[in-house]
Motif scaffolding. Structure first.
Motif: not given
Length: 421
Positions: A15-22
């Motif tokens: 499990d990770f946190t993903y940030i997309i397109e800021n």
């Protein structure tokens, strides 16, 4: 419109946190899972192509599919393929030509694209390094193939992206997903493997060579068309090249050079013993390269179809009006293929014929001392080969006539020699 996301099946995701397109943040066990969530939140239409390396347990594929389904992705949106790979994994050994792996990925992408796909995204954030490199190699060929397929309809060429993953904290629990545009220069050049098919089956499977021997004829015709365009042989392009044969070869390509046929070849030529799988098939050159030229040949065929009904057939003659040759020169040779020198040469020759027609005289010259030099110098409109129709302002090759009486060689055979690279 829709997107196609291609990714390797990840192994043992955490499990990770993903940030997309800021701007948006998602939790998940893989990049592809986060991308799917993001696209759903943006109300985007998309399909996912999952490539599971053959060395990876199928349970990993099942996990990622189950996770995607939980987030609202449907079964219809997901396509899974088992990617043949080379190497040693958990006491299993796989022996295969890496080119076959790249070609398999190429064909899998090709098999999953349709007219509604306007973006193709390759996730290279997860996977073994050499598998990623093979996938990128396949993707680069795929980009060129799509450009070739839509060469005269540039607005239909999809956009291509790589997906990169960048850790944002020291413990690497938060990552930024970046979509970077992918591009590969398009090129048009002669195909060098004239007498080779891509597959090397070995002596034991010699009957397979016959099944795929048609590929040599594809290469021959591709080079014919390239020669005609590069040298300004517009009349030869429209009246000498065997377009009926080309149509049959294109149909054979769509039947024989598909993902399903390659799967059957791999199964047929595989041996498994003592935890080792050997695929007794090697490649003389990538099938992906061949498909680039097949698409180029399809483009040439589309061009011919555009002009087919403007060719006037009378007996053994195929007449083309000067105005049609001018249009072909301007639109195809100059604008589409940017062959400025060939355009200028043909334009000058057509202007000369226009003046001759206006005077109502046939062009007459002494026989050429050097056929090849003069044929090329006059954009294939050499006096010995040409019939002129002053009244209708049109030209034709003297098809069926014999130029070399000693060898009884027909004019069309001579012209085909000039079309060779």
């Amino acid at each position: 419109m829709s997107k196609l996301i291609c990714a390797l099946v990840p192994q043992e995701g955490k499990d990770f946190t993903y940030i997309i397109e800021n701007k948006k943040s998602f939790n998940g066990k893989s990049t592809i899972e986060a991308i799917a969530k993001y696209l759903i939140s943006e109300n985007e239409n998309f399909k996912i192509l999952l490539l599971r390396p053959e060395s990876l347990n199928k349970a990993e594929e099942k996990k990622i599919v189950e996770d995607l389904l939980k987030h609202g992705v449907t079964h219809e949106q997901i396509r899974c393929e088992t990617l043949p790979v080379k190497g040693n994994y958990e006491e299993r050994n796989f022996i295969i030509d890496n080119t076959i792996t790249a070609d398999f990925a190429f064909l899998a992408m090709q098999d999953n694209i349709d007219e509604n796909i306007d973006e193709i995204i390759l996730d290279i954030s997860r996977g073994l390094n050499f598998q990623i490199l093979i996938l990128v190699e396949a993707f680069r060929r795929f980009i060129v193939a799509q450009k070739t397929k839509n060469y005269i309809c540039e607005n239909k060429v999809p956009k291509f992206y790589y997906v990169y993953l960048t850790p944002l904290n020291k413990d690497k629990t938060t990552h930024e997903i970046t979509f970077e545009k992918a591009n590969v220069p398009f090129f048009v050049d002669y195909f060098k493997n004239i007498n080779k098919i891509p597959f090397n089956f070995g002596d034991e499977y010699s009957h397979l060579y016959q099944e795929f021997n048609f590929i040599k004829h594809i290469i021959y015709h591709v080079n014919e068309c390239i020669s005609a365009i590069k040298r300004g042989f517009a009349l030869a392009f429209l009246t000498i090249i065997d377009w009926k044969d080309i149509k049959n070869l294109l149909d054979l390509s769509c039947e024989k050079l598909t993902l399903n046929r390659i799967k059957k070849l791999i199964d047929q030529l595989s041996i498994e013993e003592d935890n080792t799988k050997i695929v007794n098939l090697s490649m003389n050159y990538p099938l992906g390269n061949l498909w680039i030229y097949i698409y180029l040949l399809k483009t040439f065929y589309k061009i011919y179809e555009e002009y087919e009904n403007k060719i006037e057939v009378e007996g053994h003659k195929k007449w083309v009006k000067i105005e049609i040759l001018r249009d072909f020169n301007e639109k195809i040779i100059k604008n589409y293929f940017k062959e400025t020198s060939a355009y200028t040469l043909l334009d000058n020759e057509l202007e000369n014929f226009k003046k001759i027609f206006e005077k109502g005289n046939r062009e007459r010259k002494y026989p050429s001392s050097n056929l090849e030099r003069n044929f090329n110098a006059h954009a294939g409109l050499l006096y010995e080969f040409i019939d002129q129709d002053n009244e209708n302002l049109r030209l034709s090759y003297k098809l069926g006539e014999i130029l070399d009486k000693d060898h009884k060689k027909k004019i069309e055979d001579y012209i085909k020699d000039f079309l060779k690279p």
